[in-house]
Design an enzyme around this catalytic site. Structure first.
Site, PDB file in Angstrom:
ATOM      1  N   ASP A  52       0.824  -1.201   0.000  1.00  0.00           N
ATOM      2  CA  ASP A  52       0.000   0.000   0.000  1.00  0.00           C
ATOM      3  C   ASP A  52       0.863   1.259   0.000  1.00  0.00           C
ATOM      4  OD1 ASP A  52       0.899  -0.139   2.601  1.00  0.00           O
ATOM      5  OD2 ASP A  52      -1.070  -0.252   3.528  1.00  0.00           O
ATOM      6  N   SER A  53       2.183   1.064   0.021  1.00  0.00           N
ATOM      7  CA  SER A  53       3.114   2.172  -0.197  1.00  0.00           C
ATOM      8  C   SER A  53       2.948   2.757  -1.593  1.00  0.00           C
ATOM      9  CB  SER A  53       4.559   1.711   0.013  1.00  0.00           C
ATOM     10  OG  SER A  53       4.817   0.500  -0.667  1.00  0.00           O
ATOM     11  N   ASP A  91      -0.884  -6.104  -0.068  1.00  0.00           N
ATOM     12  CA  ASP A  91      -1.420  -5.469   1.139  1.00  0.00           C
ATOM     13  C   ASP A  91      -2.926  -5.289   1.017  1.00  0.00           C
ATOM     14  OD1 ASP A  91       0.657  -5.023   2.969  1.00  0.00           O
ATOM     15  OD2 ASP A  91       1.342  -3.226   1.919  1.00  0.00           O
ATOM     16  N   LYS A 121      -1.325  -9.436   2.830  1.00  0.00           N
ATOM     17  CA  LYS A 121      -0.608  -8.991   4.024  1.00  0.00           C
ATOM     18  C   LYS A 121      -1.478  -8.016   4.807  1.00  0.00           C
ATOM     19  CE  LYS A 121       3.041  -6.087   3.943  1.00  0.00           C
ATOM     20  NZ  LYS A 121       2.646  -5.015   4.907  1.00  0.00           N
ATOM     21  N   GLU A 123      -1.628  -5.619   8.702  1.00  0.00           N
ATOM     22  CA  GLU A 123      -0.853  -5.021   9.780  1.00  0.00           C
ATOM     23  C   GLU A 123      -1.562  -5.220  11.115  1.00  0.00           C
ATOM     24  OE1 GLU A 123      -0.028  -0.928   8.978  1.00  0.00           O
ATOM     25  OE2 GLU A 123       0.885  -1.328   7.025  1.00  0.00           O
ATOM     26  N   GLU A 190       8.987  -4.157  10.843  1.00  0.00           N
ATOM     27  CA  GLU A 190       9.452  -2.871  10.317  1.00  0.00           C
ATOM     28  C   GLU A 190       9.960  -1.959  11.421  1.00  0.00           C
ATOM     29  OE1 GLU A 190       8.031   0.843   7.450  1.00  0.00           O
ATOM     30  OE2 GLU A 190       6.720  -0.897   7.709  1.00  0.00           O
TER      31      GLU A 190
END
Length: 272
Positions: A52-53, A91, A121, A123, A190
């Site tokens: 999602d970056s 993501d 993925k 978080e 991270e």
């Protein structure tokens, strides 16, 4: 520890677990489009993260929060068409899984069906365990993400190193164990202390992939635009730039402009 490398025609989630067992480090990079993914995959990277970056790198947003599920599926579809060897992990974007486990499952299914990706993925740890379980129960592989979690940036208020204090470090270790128990096939850590990352990597049987987490983990991931030097404002300690494409591309574009203005391009050989 063995450093033997096995040749993989197609990397799978099992391949990454096998790499951890044999001591082979895992290479992972982001990609968001067909052309870049083709280059990355052709260089034998083990896994491609459609992160999602893309919200930052491709769309210019300040955070990862604005990117939508539809946009992530678009980017993922482009990458999947290019990737012939690498495992493609996508993501699930902010707001598409945190509050409702049924919505989490719907989001994961859409990503898998509409993009052809191999895994998703998410978080977080304890707070999203129900969503993770529901996705896993549907047969969709899940990669976890702990430490600095960019989707929670407004909660943290900063991109500084996480889990330096004992309480947060203990929660991270507990969450890593939980993600393993739930059935996640790997975890991204991270921007946490290298000593803590080493401890986590040694405490679980699934691969730990670091970004700003030191060298004692099972693999590394970087944003490809940062690694290639296409971005130039971002200077975290963990980033190694392998090229300086920002300057090289700027010079090339400037030369093109000059050649067009001076009527040097196209020349006779470049004309029909």
């Amino acid at each position: 520890m063995s450093t033997a490398k096995k040749e993989y025609k197609r990397v799978t989630v099992k391949s990454l677990v096998d790499m951890k067992k044999t001591g082979e480090k895992i290479s992972m990079l982001t990609s968001y489009d067909y052309s870049m993914a083709k280059i990355v995959d052709g260089a034998n990277v083990d896994a491609i993260l459609v992160g999602d970056s893309a919200s930052n790198v491709m769309a210019g947003h300040e955070t990862t929060l604005p990117i939508t599920l539809d946009q992530m599926i678009y980017h993922a579809s482009s990458v999947v068409r290019a990737a012939k060897r690498a495992l493609v992990v996508v993501d699930i974007p902010f707001g598409s899984y945190q509050g409702d486990s049924k919505e989490a499952l719907r989001s994961a299914i859409r990503i898998m069906k509409e993009s052809g990706a191999h895994a998703v993925k998410v978080e977080g740890g304890e707070e999203i365990k129900i969503s993770i379980s529901r996705i896993l129960e549907a047969g969709i592989p899940v990669m976890g993400h702990l430490g600095l979690t960019p989707q929670s940036i407004y909660k943290f208020g900063t991109y500084t190193v996480r889990a330096k204090e004992e309480e947060e470090a203990e929660k991270l270790k507990s969450d890593a164990k939980l993600l393993e128990e739930l059935g996640c096939f790997a975890i991204v850590l991270e921007k946490i202390p290298a000593k803590l990352a080493k401890e986590v990597a040694e405490s679980v049987s699934i691969p730990i992939i670091g970004i700003g987490a030191g060298n004692h983990v099972d693999g590394q991931v970087l944003v490809v635009h940062d690694m290639l030097g296409m971005t130039h404002e971002f200077h975290p300690r963990f980033l190694r730039r392998y090229l300086n494409l920002y300057d090289e591309m700027s010079e090339a574009v400037s030369q093109y402009v000059n050649d067009v203005k001076s009527q040097n391009f196209p020349n006779d050989d470049e004309s029909y």
